[in-house]
Design an enzyme around this catalytic site. Structure first.
Site, PDB file in Angstrom:
ATOM      1  N   LYS A 140      10.663  48.794   8.272  1.00 63.83           N
ATOM      2  CA  LYS A 140      11.114  47.480   8.747  1.00 63.83           C
ATOM      3  C   LYS A 140      10.718  47.249  10.211  1.00 63.83           C
ATOM      4  CE  LYS A 140      15.274  44.601   8.523  1.00 63.83           C
ATOM      5  NZ  LYS A 140      16.712  44.625   8.155  1.00 63.83           N
ATOM      6  N   GLN A 182       6.759  45.463  14.445  1.00 65.32           N
ATOM      7  CA  GLN A 182       5.823  45.762  15.537  1.00 65.32           C
ATOM      8  C   GLN A 182       4.444  45.187  15.243  1.00 65.32           C
ATOM      9  OE1 GLN A 182       6.192  47.411  18.706  1.00 65.32           O
ATOM     10  NE2 GLN A 182       8.113  46.548  18.030  1.00 65.32           N
ATOM     11  N   LYS A 202       1.856  58.882  14.363  1.00 65.03           N
ATOM     12  CA  LYS A 202       0.774  58.488  15.279  1.00 65.03           C
ATOM     13  C   LYS A 202       1.109  57.284  16.160  1.00 65.03           C
ATOM     14  CE  LYS A 202      -3.517  59.119  13.449  1.00 65.03           C
ATOM     15  NZ  LYS A 202      -4.551  58.928  12.390  1.00 65.03           N
ATOM     16  N   GLY A 252       2.906  50.851  18.283  1.00 69.18           N
ATOM     17  CA  GLY A 252       3.262  49.712  19.127  1.00 69.18           C
ATOM     18  C   GLY A 252       2.075  48.830  19.473  1.00 69.18           C
ATOM     19  N   GLU A 253       0.902  49.412  19.589  1.00 67.71           N
ATOM     20  CA  GLU A 253      -0.233  48.646  20.119  1.00 67.71           C
ATOM     21  C   GLU A 253      -1.278  48.266  19.074  1.00 67.71           C
ATOM     22  OE1 GLU A 253       0.478  51.217  24.060  1.00 67.71           O
ATOM     23  OE2 GLU A 253      -0.632  49.394  24.078  1.00 67.71           O
ATOM     24  N   THR A 292      11.085  48.003  20.854  1.00 63.92           N
ATOM     25  CA  THR A 292      10.256  48.471  19.750  1.00 63.92           C
ATOM     26  C   THR A 292      11.070  49.098  18.622  1.00 63.92           C
ATOM     27  OG1 THR A 292       9.972  50.378  21.186  1.00 63.92           O
ATOM     28  CG2 THR A 292       8.152  48.854  21.068  1.00 63.92           C
ATOM     29  N   ILE A 301       4.991  56.640   8.765  1.00 63.28           N
ATOM     30  CA  ILE A 301       5.744  55.484   9.247  1.00 63.28           C
ATOM     31  C   ILE A 301       7.226  55.842   9.191  1.00 63.28           C
ATOM     32  CG2 ILE A 301       6.227  53.025   8.886  1.00 63.28           C
ATOM     33  CD1 ILE A 301       3.262  53.783   9.683  1.00 63.28           C
ATOM     34  N   LEU A 302       7.881  55.779  10.349  1.00 63.79           N
ATOM     35  CA  LEU A 302       9.274  56.224  10.421  1.00 63.79           C
ATOM     36  C   LEU A 302      10.229  55.210   9.817  1.00 63.79           C
ATOM     37  CD1 LEU A 302       9.155  57.629  14.041  1.00 63.79           C
ATOM     38  CD2 LEU A 302       9.586  58.960  11.968  1.00 63.79           C
TER      39      LEU A 302
HETATM   40 MO1  MOS Z   1       2.158  49.415  26.607  1.00 64.04          MO
HETATM   41  S1  MOS Z   1       0.652  48.364  27.570  1.00 64.04           S
HETATM   42  O1  MOS Z   1       1.573  50.987  26.827  1.00 64.04           O
HETATM   43  O2  MOS Z   1       3.587  49.217  27.415  1.00 64.04           O
END
Ligand code: MOS
Length: 743
Positions: free
Chosen positions: A637, A642, A705, A708-709, A473, A633-634
């Site tokens: 890019k 992500q 916040k 990734g998801e 990530t 946002i850190l």
């Molecule tokens: Mo993600 S499903 O929390 O690796």
């Protein structure tokens, strides 16, 4: 003003990755390393009657064949197998006894001098079974599925269905427009590029150093130590790089137990790399049946929501997430009712897969909202705006921040949503029908207690360490940026150490919680470093910082400076030289205080264009705009990467991905990436990612916040809705393949 935070910094580990210098779990070696290969069950349920390994053992280069009958001792209590994120139940134990729980279960492990020999020998092991009747089809378990109890205390069980609110039945009876639909999501598999692998280095005396593919080295370390009754310092787990995991590496996987078992049995170093096919026996996004009913007034306000879900798990553990709760959370609605049942199958336990529960539940909810918009004759975006909730609906709390309205506005503008003709089949490009659809995405902004150590040396170099993982990530990169920012050093002067169980405490990397957690953790420890430097600086004769308070001190450009008067500064090197220290070390644990007074969520608005060949039904996702609100946002890019990955995965979820089971055998039929389809470059066209400005002073000091998801959530629904708009055909069953359009 920031120097590094928020910039488009390239990955600090990029060079190592593209040159092959970055080593993955299956690439580490040791003198005398031997190789293991597993034999997998061909039945879904029953017992092992007999294992015949003599032919395999007679092969030159084969060292041993381990089974439940000759393996070294392992713990008998369930508690020993409970990892940090284990669900309720009795965790699976490889090679423990003769019981078969699922097809593909390891039943023997061949160890040989070479991997090819091990693999060939594994094919020579004969296993006889006493087979029992199995169930593998979630649709056959609608009545047998067991209902979960509602959450009496959501803090204790955040995954239980929320308590219902209001009086849904009365509200439905009074509603002017109702929509009810059933939505299907199949089993999906994670399919990370890196195969699951463990290299276990056996040290004289029995200590194990394990290179494992995992999202949590300390979780694996505790798990292995407890299974084999070892002391914590006898097991070290490392995972410097991870080639994708997406949730499949949150729990320790069975290859690490098997490799450790073999290393202990043979007193040798052992490597086990699973095949792609074997990885389908690890865990998966549960298949689910969801029924959603919406009741609304003609003006487009929601009166009632019911969400009923049946999700799949194994016979031995009850894995579930709060599938139903997303519906009642997202929109303003006084009445909501949730039911969640579990279908127990003779399959491995299902597990987290990126945006677990939200990716699937929001597909159902946002498809249903689109259908409601059609029934109301309202623009789908307008419906979302009329149902917009300023407060979190489950417990009527304010949000720490919620910029979803801006996501809608900026996303719609970038996409050109106002040019949409609402009539299905009204837009076309030659032989292709054009469809425009949209959906909302939502995820949680989670954070976890975490410890960070910083060692600052007199040459102006900082080493920052934490046992977290970088699952691809960009954690190495954002940690470098935050540390450089907080310590006032160039990026090149910061080194990150992670993915090692001996480093300061970190939970598994998942739930999109690490960026916020580790960044604030670095800030806390950097504060301690700065305070220690100030303490030393005050002791310098005629110190320019003599009357500077900790709140006034700042680290910038290698100096400790008084914020109010930049002329009062002293270099880090000078402070350390004159104090006679060559390093300053601090380790701090950061916890997050907000005791539930605010809801913390990230949001997105996804706009999609599809083109559907009118004759053939071939669907192309030609354009996606995803506007995301995820706090600060850190790194623009890596953040864009992500979200883009999430969008591509959403295309896969909508159009391609489906694990197919032959229910006669309870066995997965397409356990390979030739037959389990994922998007390829030809399936991916224009994707535009926008981050809306979202300042959040409540969620955590840095206002992060996590993201990734959130990228995948809403994408499948937006595509399904666009396909409806293009074709006039509503498909409620993923993946939307061309045969379903022709039905
Ligand atoms: Mo993600 S499903 O929390 O690796």
């Amino acid at each position: 003003m920031t120097t590094y935070i928020g910039t488009a910094t390239s990955r600090v580990d990029g060079h190592a990755k593209v040159t092959g210098a970055a080593k993955y779990a299956g690439e580490f070696s040791a003198p005398g390393l031997v190789h293991a290969s597993l034999v997998a069950s061909t039945i879904a349920k029953g017992r092992i009657a007999r294992i015949e390994a003599s032919e395999a053992l007679s092969l030159e280069g084969v060292i041993d064949v381990l089974t439940h009958q000759n393996r070294p001792p392992m713990a008998s209590a369930d508690s020993a197998y409970k990892d940090d994120v284990a669900p309720e139940g009795s965790p699976f134990r490889p090679l423990y006894d003769d019981r078969i729980w699922f097809s593909g279960q390891p039943v023997a492990l061949v160890v040989a001098e070479e991997p090819e020999i091990a693999r060939f020998a594994a094919s020579l092991v004969r296993v006889e079974y006493d087979e029992e009747a199995h169930v593998s089809d979630v649709y056959g378990q609608r009545t047998a599925a067991i209902a979960l109890e509602s959450a009496t205390n959501p803090a204790e069980n955040p995954f239980a269905p929320p308590r219902s609110r209001g009086t849904a039945d009365q509200a439905f009876a009074a509603a002017q427009v109702r929509h009810r639909g059933e939505y299907h999501v199949p089993i999906e598999h994670h399919n990370p590029m890196e195969l699951y692998a463990s290299t276990v280095i056996f040290e004289p005396g029995g200590k194990l150093t394990i290179y494992d593919k995992t999202q949590g080295v300390q979780n694996v370390q505790r798990y292995v130590a407890s299974i084999f009754g070892m002391k914590p310092d006898e097991v070290r787990v490392m995972s410097p790089f991870v080639g994708g995991a997406f949730g499949s590496g949150l729990r320790p996987q069975y290859q690490v137990v098997l490799a450790a078992l073999a290393a202990r049995a043979l007193q040798r170093s052992v490597r086990l790399v699973l095949t792609r096919q074997q990885m389908y026996g690890l865990g998966y996004r549960p298949a689910m049946i969801q029924q959603i009913e919406l009741g609304a007034n003609a003006d487009g306000t929601l009166d009632a929501i019911t969400h009923e879900a049946i999700t799949a798990t194994s016979q031995y553990e009850k894995y579930y997430r709060q599938e139903t709760g997303w519906s009642g959370l997202l929109y303003k609605c006084a009445n909501a009712r949730y039911t969640h049942k579990l279908a127990q199958l003779d399959m491995p336990t299902s597990c987290d897969m990126r945006a677990p529960s939200a990716a699937t539940a929001v597909f159902a909810l946002e498809s249903a909202m689109d259908e409601l918009a059609v029934a109301l004759g309202l623009d789908p975006l307008e419906l979302r705006l009329r149902c917009y909730s300023e407060r979190e609906q489950h417990s009527d709390r304010p949000y720490s921040s919620k910029s979803l309205r801006e996501c809608y506005r900026q996303g719609a503008e970038a996409f050109g949503w106002d040019k949409r003709n609402p009539v299905p089949r009204s837009m076309r490009d030659g032989t292709e029908l054009i469809g425009w659809g949209m959906a909302t995405g939502v995820w949680e902004a989670l954070q976890v207690p975490i410890a960070v150590r910083i060692v600052l040396t007199a040459n102006g170099h900082a080493e920052v360490s934490c046992a977290t993982s970088d699952i691809g990530t960009g954690t190495y990169t954002i940690m470098t940026q935050v540390a450089a920012e907080m310590l006032g050093l160039p990026l090149d002067n910061v080194t990150i150490k992670l993915g090692d169980s001996t480093l300061p405490q970190s939970p598994v990397e998942g739930g999109s919680w690490i960026a916020a957690s580790v960044s604030n953790g670095i800030a806390t420890t950097a504060d301690a470093i700065r305070e220690e430097l100030l303490r030393l600086a005050k002791q310098v004769p005629n110190s320019p910082l003599a009357d500077t308070t900790p709140g006034e001190a700042l680290l910038a450009d290698g100096n400790l400076v008084n914020k109010r008067d930049a002329s009062r500064a002293v270099s880090i090197a000078e402070v350390m030289r004159s104090s006679g220290v060559d390093r300053i070390e601090q380790e701090k644990t950061t916890t997050f205080a907000d005791a539930g007074s605010h809801a913390h969520n990230t949001h997105s608005a996804v706009f999609v264009e599809v083109k559907v060949d009118e004759q053939l039904g071939v669907i192309r996702v030609t354009r996606v705009v995803s506007a995301v609100a995820a706090g600060r946002i850190l790194n623009t890019k890596t953040a864009t990467s992500q979200i883009m990955g999430g969008v591509v995965w959403g295309i896969g979820m909508a159009l391609h991905e489906e694990t197919l089971i032959d229910h006669k055998f309870g066995r997965i039929m397409n356990a390979n990436i030739a037959e389990y389809h994922v998007p390829v470059n030809a399936d991916v066209h224009d994707i535009e990612i926008l981050f809306v400005d979202e300042r959040d002073d409540i969620v955590n000091p840095l206002g992060i916040k996590g993201l990734g998801e959130i990228g995948i959530v809403g994408v499948a629904a937006a595509i399904a809705n666009a396909i409806y708009h293009a074709t006039g055909k509503r498909v409620r069953e993923l993946p939307i393949t061309l045969d379903k359009l022709q039905r």
